[in-house]
Design a protein around this motif. Structure first.
Motif, PDB file in Angstrom:
ATOM      1  N   ARG A 165      57.147  38.994  63.018  1.00  0.00           N
ATOM      2  CA  ARG A 165      57.335  39.042  61.575  1.00  0.00           C
ATOM      3  C   ARG A 165      58.763  39.470  61.261  1.00  0.00           C
ATOM      4  N   GLN A 166      59.189  39.067  60.082  1.00  0.00           N
ATOM      5  CA  GLN A 166      60.583  39.344  59.689  1.00  0.00           C
ATOM      6  C   GLN A 166      60.659  39.581  58.197  1.00  0.00           C
ATOM      7  N   ARG A 224      63.701  39.904  63.742  1.00  0.00           N
ATOM      8  CA  ARG A 224      62.334  39.441  63.922  1.00  0.00           C
ATOM      9  C   ARG A 224      61.648  40.356  64.947  1.00  0.00           C
ATOM     10  N   TYR A 234      55.700  34.614  61.902  1.00  0.00           N
ATOM     11  CA  TYR A 234      56.019  33.450  62.710  1.00  0.00           C
ATOM     12  C   TYR A 234      55.164  33.411  63.970  1.00  0.00           C
ATOM     13  N   TYR A 254      62.323  38.382  70.697  1.00  0.00           N
ATOM     14  CA  TYR A 254      62.232  36.989  70.261  1.00  0.00           C
ATOM     15  C   TYR A 254      62.996  36.002  71.151  1.00  0.00           C
ATOM     16  N   TRP A 293      58.996  27.752  67.910  1.00  0.00           N
ATOM     17  CA  TRP A 293      58.690  28.546  66.721  1.00  0.00           C
ATOM     18  C   TRP A 293      58.080  27.688  65.629  1.00  0.00           C
TER      19      TRP A 293
END
Length: 123
Positions: A38-39, A45, A95, A107, A113
């Motif tokens: 998540r970001q 991220r 994501y 990440y 993605w």
């Protein structure tokens, strides 16, 4: 390569639940370790959860332990994130990510993605 499409995001009140789904197409889904990140704007991220190819091992970020559960269904080419007891600080774009070889929490380990799905938790 595998193509990933997330769904299930939305607006929910604090204390509520959401289930995110990530549907994969392309190369064999069961060959990939999968993860949710998540970001929020202006931040990196961050890992939410990850799961091995067979689904026998999972890992959770400290802030979501006990509240979130990652699962996968290799027959349906889908990975899920069940999110319970949601808090306003869980608000982010979520994501889905896939990796053929690496099983890590940063990440750069993941080279496939999805486009992301917005989760907003109101107080």
């Amino acid at each position: 390569q595998v193509q990933l499409v997330e769904s299930g995001g939305g607006l929910v009140q604090a204390g509520g639940s959401l289930r995110l789904s990530c549907a994969a197409s392309g190369r064999s889904f069961s060959s990939y370790h999968m993860a949710w990140f998540r970001q929020v704007p202006g931040k990196e991220r961050d890992i939410v959860a990850r799961i091995t190819r067979s689904g026998d091992t999972t890992y959770y970020g400290d802030s979501v332990k006990v509240r979130f559960t990652i699962t996968r269904d290799n027959a349906k080419n889908t990975v899920y994130l069940q999110m319970n007891s949601l808090k306003p600080e869980d608000t982010a774009v979520y994501y889905c990510a896939a990796s053929l070889y690496n099983y890590g929490s940063s990440y750069p380990n993941y080279n496939n993605w999805g486009q992301g799905t917005q989760v907003t938790v109101s107080s």
